[in-house]
Design a protein around this motif. Structure first.
Motif, PDB file in Angstrom:
ATOM      1  N   ILE A   1       0.837  -1.204   0.000  1.00 23.09           N
ATOM      2  CA  ILE A   1       0.000   0.000   0.000  1.00 23.09           C
ATOM      3  C   ILE A   1       0.868   1.249   0.000  1.00 23.09           C
ATOM      4  O   ILE A   1       0.523   2.258  -0.624  1.00 23.09           O
ATOM      5  CB  ILE A   1      -0.950  -0.007   1.218  1.00 23.09           C
ATOM      6  CG1 ILE A   1      -1.835  -1.243   1.181  1.00 23.09           C
ATOM      7  CG2 ILE A   1      -1.794   1.260   1.244  1.00 23.09           C
ATOM      8  CD1 ILE A   1      -2.576  -1.453  -0.121  1.00 23.09           C
ATOM      9  N   ASP A   2       2.011   1.198   0.698  1.00 20.58           N
ATOM     10  CA  ASP A   2       2.936   2.335   0.665  1.00 20.58           C
ATOM     11  C   ASP A   2       3.367   2.644  -0.756  1.00 20.58           C
ATOM     12  O   ASP A   2       3.650   3.803  -1.090  1.00 20.58           O
ATOM     13  CB  ASP A   2       4.178   2.045   1.516  1.00 20.58           C
ATOM     14  CG  ASP A   2       3.878   2.064   3.009  1.00 20.58           C
ATOM     15  OD1 ASP A   2       2.869   2.686   3.401  1.00 20.58           O
ATOM     16  OD2 ASP A   2       4.656   1.452   3.769  1.00 20.58           O
ATOM     17  N   GLN A   3       3.421   1.603  -1.590  1.00 20.86           N
ATOM     18  CA  GLN A   3       3.867   1.785  -2.965  1.00 20.86           C
ATOM     19  C   GLN A   3       2.739   2.233  -3.891  1.00 20.86           C
ATOM     20  O   GLN A   3       2.944   3.074  -4.766  1.00 20.86           O
ATOM     21  CB  GLN A   3       4.493   0.481  -3.482  1.00 20.86           C
ATOM     22  CG  GLN A   3       5.785   0.113  -2.761  1.00 20.86           C
ATOM     23  CD  GLN A   3       6.213  -1.312  -3.044  1.00 20.86           C
ATOM     24  OE1 GLN A   3       5.458  -2.264  -2.839  1.00 20.86           O
ATOM     25  NE2 GLN A   3       7.440  -1.478  -3.532  1.00 20.86           N
ATOM     26  N   VAL A   4       1.536   1.672  -3.719  1.00 25.98           N
ATOM     27  CA  VAL A   4       0.444   1.993  -4.642  1.00 25.98           C
ATOM     28  C   VAL A   4      -0.419   3.154  -4.152  1.00 25.98           C
ATOM     29  O   VAL A   4      -1.131   3.767  -4.957  1.00 25.98           O
ATOM     30  CB  VAL A   4      -0.442   0.756  -4.914  1.00 25.98           C
ATOM     31  CG1 VAL A   4       0.360  -0.360  -5.537  1.00 25.98           C
ATOM     32  CG2 VAL A   4      -1.140   0.289  -3.644  1.00 25.98           C
ATOM     33  N   TRP A   5      -0.412   3.428  -2.840  1.00 24.62           N
ATOM     34  CA  TRP A   5      -1.216   4.547  -2.332  1.00 24.62           C
ATOM     35  C   TRP A   5      -0.407   5.305  -1.284  1.00 24.62           C
ATOM     36  O   TRP A   5      -0.722   5.290  -0.092  1.00 24.62           O
ATOM     37  CB  TRP A   5      -2.538   4.055  -1.729  1.00 24.62           C
ATOM     38  CG  TRP A   5      -3.505   5.184  -1.479  1.00 24.62           C
ATOM     39  CD1 TRP A   5      -3.406   6.171  -0.536  1.00 24.62           C
ATOM     40  CD2 TRP A   5      -4.707   5.470  -2.191  1.00 24.62           C
ATOM     41  NE1 TRP A   5      -4.459   7.039  -0.621  1.00 24.62           N
ATOM     42  CE2 TRP A   5      -5.278   6.637  -1.633  1.00 24.62           C
ATOM     43  CE3 TRP A   5      -5.349   4.842  -3.250  1.00 24.62           C
ATOM     44  CZ2 TRP A   5      -6.468   7.186  -2.103  1.00 24.62           C
ATOM     45  CZ3 TRP A   5      -6.535   5.390  -3.715  1.00 24.62           C
ATOM     46  CH2 TRP A   5      -7.086   6.551  -3.148  1.00 24.62           C
TER      47      TRP A   5
ATOM     48  N   VAL B   1      -7.949   5.289   4.946  1.00 21.14           N
ATOM     49  CA  VAL B   1      -8.115   4.625   3.655  1.00 21.14           C
ATOM     50  C   VAL B   1      -6.953   3.668   3.397  1.00 21.14           C
ATOM     51  O   VAL B   1      -7.147   2.535   2.925  1.00 21.14           O
ATOM     52  CB  VAL B   1      -8.219   5.672   2.529  1.00 21.14           C
ATOM     53  CG1 VAL B   1      -8.156   4.997   1.149  1.00 21.14           C
ATOM     54  CG2 VAL B   1      -9.509   6.473   2.657  1.00 21.14           C
ATOM     55  N   ARG B   2      -5.755   4.094   3.727  1.00 16.07           N
ATOM     56  CA  ARG B   2      -4.592   3.232   3.541  1.00 16.07           C
ATOM     57  C   ARG B   2      -4.681   1.985   4.424  1.00 16.07           C
ATOM     58  O   ARG B   2      -4.353   0.876   3.988  1.00 16.07           O
ATOM     59  CB  ARG B   2      -3.309   4.012   3.842  1.00 16.07           C
ATOM     60  CG  ARG B   2      -2.897   4.966   2.720  1.00 16.07           C
ATOM     61  CD  ARG B   2      -1.897   6.026   3.182  1.00 16.07           C
ATOM     62  NE  ARG B   2      -0.887   5.514   4.075  1.00 16.07           N
ATOM     63  CZ  ARG B   2       0.267   4.948   3.686  1.00 16.07           C
ATOM     64  NH1 ARG B   2       0.516   4.818   2.388  1.00 16.07           N
ATOM     65  NH2 ARG B   2       1.141   4.531   4.564  1.00 16.07           N
TER      66      ARG B   2
ATOM     67  N   ASP C   1       1.843   5.553 -10.297  1.00 16.83           N
ATOM     68  CA  ASP C   1       0.720   6.181 -10.991  1.00 16.83           C
ATOM     69  C   ASP C   1      -0.517   5.307 -11.098  1.00 16.83           C
ATOM     70  O   ASP C   1      -1.497   5.712 -11.714  1.00 16.83           O
ATOM     71  CB  ASP C   1       1.151   6.594 -12.407  1.00 16.83           C
ATOM     72  CG  ASP C   1       2.131   7.754 -12.394  1.00 16.83           C
ATOM     73  OD1 ASP C   1       1.928   8.683 -11.593  1.00 16.83           O
ATOM     74  OD2 ASP C   1       3.098   7.721 -13.174  1.00 16.83           O
ATOM     75  N   SER C   2      -0.491   4.120 -10.497  1.00 20.69           N
ATOM     76  CA  SER C   2      -1.624   3.210 -10.690  1.00 20.69           C
ATOM     77  C   SER C   2      -2.931   3.809 -10.200  1.00 20.69           C
ATOM     78  O   SER C   2      -3.986   3.592 -10.811  1.00 20.69           O
ATOM     79  CB  SER C   2      -1.348   1.883  -9.969  1.00 20.69           C
ATOM     80  OG  SER C   2      -1.186   2.087  -8.567  1.00 20.69           O
ATOM     81  N   MET C   3      -2.904   4.556  -9.107  1.00 21.44           N
ATOM     82  CA  MET C   3      -4.123   5.118  -8.556  1.00 21.44           C
ATOM     83  C   MET C   3      -4.521   6.440  -9.204  1.00 21.44           C
ATOM     84  O   MET C   3      -5.647   6.900  -9.038  1.00 21.44           O
ATOM     85  CB  MET C   3      -3.982   5.315  -7.041  1.00 21.44           C
ATOM     86  CG  MET C   3      -3.885   4.014  -6.265  1.00 21.44           C
ATOM     87  SD  MET C   3      -5.415   3.060  -6.355  1.00 21.44           S
ATOM     88  CE  MET C   3      -4.920   1.588  -5.444  1.00 21.44           C
TER      89      MET C   3
END
Length: 227
Positions: free
Chosen positions: A52-56, A142-143, A177-179
């Motif tokens: 999650i640290d990486q995607v958000w 949310v995370r 940038d996925s999110m």
């Protein structure tokens, strides 16, 4: 009609954010999302947090909102102002539709408020800033929720594979940038078509709501004293 314009514009702004909410049904091969929260394996939850640290990362909400604001104001609002006002109310207020004639929503708003475009721009700016601040305050929760969702859907091994992939150059680029891809110019151009279509469909939607509730007793308005 100003509230309809604001509602439609915020529907467009919110679409990229809400599109990121994880699906409730896990694809084949993944852990079922019906696992109770209390049953989440602490080891899997610990493995999910770095993912999650990486995607958000913190600040993602702000990046999404800032990326969409100008595009919404410049694209969506302009297209809505060009719609015929009568088309927006003909299903719910035939009298108002007749009075509107062939005038556009922008023309009708300008008649009552010559500064409507600048007023709407400032209104949307303030609302976006306040929504961004609110969503940023909620972001740690949310995370945490996403970490739990990932832990319920993916095994510790799968989470490890994701983390290793996100450590590669391609993985880092995707994770960064996925999110926010839903706020890309291409996606926003598509989403800008939603607000005018929503407003055009609103009379029919409200007619269906009226039909679905017509057998209910009329709502009564109580006095301020509660009597």
């Amino acid at each position: 009609m100003r509230h309809l314009v604001v509602m439609a514009a915020f529907a467009t702004i919110g679409a990229p954010t809400f599109a990121q909410v994880p699906a409730t049904n896990a694809p084949a091969g993944l852990v079922s999302s019906t696992v109770p929260l209390s049953a989440i394996d602490p080891a899997r939850l610990a493995a999910a947090r770095p993912v999650i640290d990486q995607v958000w990362p913190l600040g993602t909400y702000q990046r999404i909102m800032r990326a969409t604001m100008d595009q919404v104001l410049n694209g969506t609002m302009s297209s809505m102002y060009g719609m015929k006002a009568a088309d927006l109310v003909k299903g719910t207020d035939p009298k108002a539709a007749k009075e509107a004639g062939d005038r556009t929503l922008g023309e009708m708003m300008a008649q009552n408020d010559p500064a409507y475009q600048e007023r709407m721009r400032r209104t949307m700016r303030v609302m976006t800033d306040e929504m961004t601040a609110l969503m940023t305050r909620m972001e740690p929760g949310v995370r945490d929720a996403l970490a739990s969702a990932y832990a319920r859907r993916f095994t510790a091994d799968q989470l490890g594979e994701l983390r290793r992939f996100f450590a590669t150059p391609t993985g880092r680029a995707y994770a960064a940038d996925s999110m926010t891809l839903m706020a890309s110019p291409e996606m926003m151009a598509q989403m800008q078509q939603f607000a005018p279509q929503m407003m055009a469909a609103m009379p029919g939607i409200m007619a269906k709501v009226e039909a679905a509730t017509k057998d209910l007793p009329p709502a009564t308005r109580k006095s301020q004293s509660g009597k």
